[in-house]
Design an enzyme around this catalytic site. Structure first.
Site, PDB file in Angstrom:
ATOM      1  N   LYS A 110      -5.638  12.053  14.407  1.00  0.00           N
ATOM      2  CA  LYS A 110      -4.534  11.473  13.628  1.00  0.00           C
ATOM      3  C   LYS A 110      -3.269  12.272  13.919  1.00  0.00           C
ATOM      4  CE  LYS A 110      -2.643  11.250   8.979  1.00  0.00           C
ATOM      5  NZ  LYS A 110      -2.866  11.226   7.522  1.00  0.00           N
ATOM      6  N   GLY A 171       1.166  11.535  -0.923  1.00  0.00           N
ATOM      7  CA  GLY A 171       0.906  12.198  -2.200  1.00  0.00           C
ATOM      8  C   GLY A 171       1.677  11.633  -3.375  1.00  0.00           C
ATOM      9  N   ALA A 197      -1.212   6.834   3.310  1.00  0.00           N
ATOM     10  CA  ALA A 197      -0.244   7.470   2.402  1.00  0.00           C
ATOM     11  C   ALA A 197       0.300   6.480   1.383  1.00  0.00           C
ATOM     12  CB  ALA A 197       0.932   8.102   3.136  1.00  0.00           C
ATOM     13  N   GLY A 198       0.350   6.937   0.154  1.00  0.00           N
ATOM     14  CA  GLY A 198       0.990   6.166  -0.897  1.00  0.00           C
ATOM     15  C   GLY A 198       0.040   5.517  -1.891  1.00  0.00           C
ATOM     16  N   ASN A 219      -6.104  10.207   0.262  1.00  0.00           N
ATOM     17  CA  ASN A 219      -6.571  11.551  -0.067  1.00  0.00           C
ATOM     18  C   ASN A 219      -6.273  11.874  -1.530  1.00  0.00           C
ATOM     19  OD1 ASN A 219      -6.447  14.736   1.696  1.00  0.00           O
ATOM     20  ND2 ASN A 219      -6.972  14.400  -0.424  1.00  0.00           N
ATOM     21  N   THR A 220      -4.976  11.959  -1.849  1.00  0.00           N
ATOM     22  CA  THR A 220      -4.582  12.435  -3.171  1.00  0.00           C
ATOM     23  C   THR A 220      -5.097  11.548  -4.307  1.00  0.00           C
ATOM     24  OG1 THR A 220      -2.590  13.246  -2.077  1.00  0.00           O
ATOM     25  CG2 THR A 220      -2.602  13.275  -4.472  1.00  0.00           C
TER      26      THR A 220
END
Lengths: 267, 66
Positions: A110, A171, A197-198, A219-220
């Protein structure tokens, strides 16, 4: 002849192909921000993930006995996707991924070349430069990018294995901010498109999948949930729901109501 | 001999190869990647790859990340 009725569990196998490898799970999860690697491993199992992102960092020389990621998330069970988080130039990213290839022994990576610590949006000029160098060097590159369809096309033309537009800043948990662009990117791309992301809640993952994305990376949203394992399970269902909804083909939107019960035969 | 390992200057004795360096740091060679003076050292060459006074060595591994 009567056809055997489909049973509720009969789902036609729906796989996707990334750089020549076939995956069943359309949910890629990160391995950052978890309380510990054991919780991370439990979340990865609950998510049904087959791919996990990992970062590359210096080993801690003062305490070599610290727990190591690979002792909890086994590389023979998960495809590790090394990232270049923290890199702000093409050179740093290429150097990092060459080391990652040596550490892991595989070339699916990535790429993310960041621009600014406040919004962590990718520097697309540097990303494209790094992408070209990595493709030349034999890597299969999943490129984190802005949701600009024009630049996404340039990435695909330069040999990206997957296009990964941000739905919102890394995040932030704000969800897909520009569904129009994500849909345009999906429509024009011949390689997998992932929202990376997001994502903040399961519904955000569903939105991404309903727009036609091949998979979602988060992830977050899982790591910072009060119950990460439960959120991982929610994300798994959300991605499946969004994918099925996309394949089913949604109804047309109307400006006014349309009754679901017949108007004839009213008493 | 003085080496700069992960940005930290350290003194080593009896260390002439990357393999010996990794062993002296109590690291598992299967879980790390090594760069010597900005050049990657393939894992297959740890046993023969030399280290020399003043070398800048990076030893990295996978950790959690998104």
């Amino acid at each position: 002849m009567t056809q055997a009725a489909l049973k509720p569990d009969d789902v036609i196998e729906d796989v996707w192909t990334l750089a020549g490898r076939v995956f069943r799970s359309r949910l890629i999860i990160g391995t950052g921000k978890y309380k510990d690697y054991a919780l991370n491993a439990a979340a990865a199992a609950a998510a049904g993930a087959e791919i996990v992102t990992v970062a590359l960092r210096r080993v801690n020389l003062s305490d070599p006995s610290q727990p190591m990621l690979v002792d909890y998330l086994k590389p023979d069970r998960f495809t590790f996707l090394p990232n270049t988080a923290g890199c702000y130039s093409a050179e740093e990213a290429v150097r990092t991924l060459r080391l990652a290839r040596e550490a892991g022994g595989w070339d699916l990576v990535k790429l993310e070349v960041l621009s600014n610590t406040k919004h962590l949006y990718p520097d697309m000029e540097e990303t494209l430069r790094a992408l070209k160098a990595l493709v030349n060097d034999g890597f299969s590159v999943m490129a984190y990018c802005t949701d600009d369809p024009v630049f996404c096309r340039k990435l695909e033309d330069a040999g990206a294995a997957a296009i990964m537009p941000a739905g919102a800043p890394i995040g932030s948990g704000l969800g897909v901010q520009n569904p129009v662009n994500i849909r345009l990117i999906v429509e024009q791309s011949t390689v997998p498109v992932l929202v990376d992301a997001g994502v903040g809640a399961a519904s955000d993952a569903t939105v991404a999948m309903e727009l036609g994305c091949d998979a979602v990376l988060t992830n977050t949203a899982i790591a910072e949930a009060k119950d990460p394992v439960r959120m991982a399970r929610a994300m798994k269902h959300a991605v499946i729901a969004g994918r099925e909804s996309y394949l089913a083909g949604r109804m047309a939107k109307r400006l006014y109501a349309d009754p679901s019960s017949p108007l004839s035969g009213l008493i | 001999m003085r080496l700069f390992v992960n940005g930290e200057e350290r003194a080593f004795s009896e260390v002439s190869t990357i393999a010996a360096l990794i062993a002296s740091l109590a690291l598992d060679p299967r879980k790390v990647a090594v760069e010597r003076n900005l050049e990657i050292v393939p894992r297959s060459r740890y046993a023969v790859a030399p280290v020399a006074d003043g070398d800048r060595i990076e030893i990295v591994h996978f950790i959690g990340g998104g």
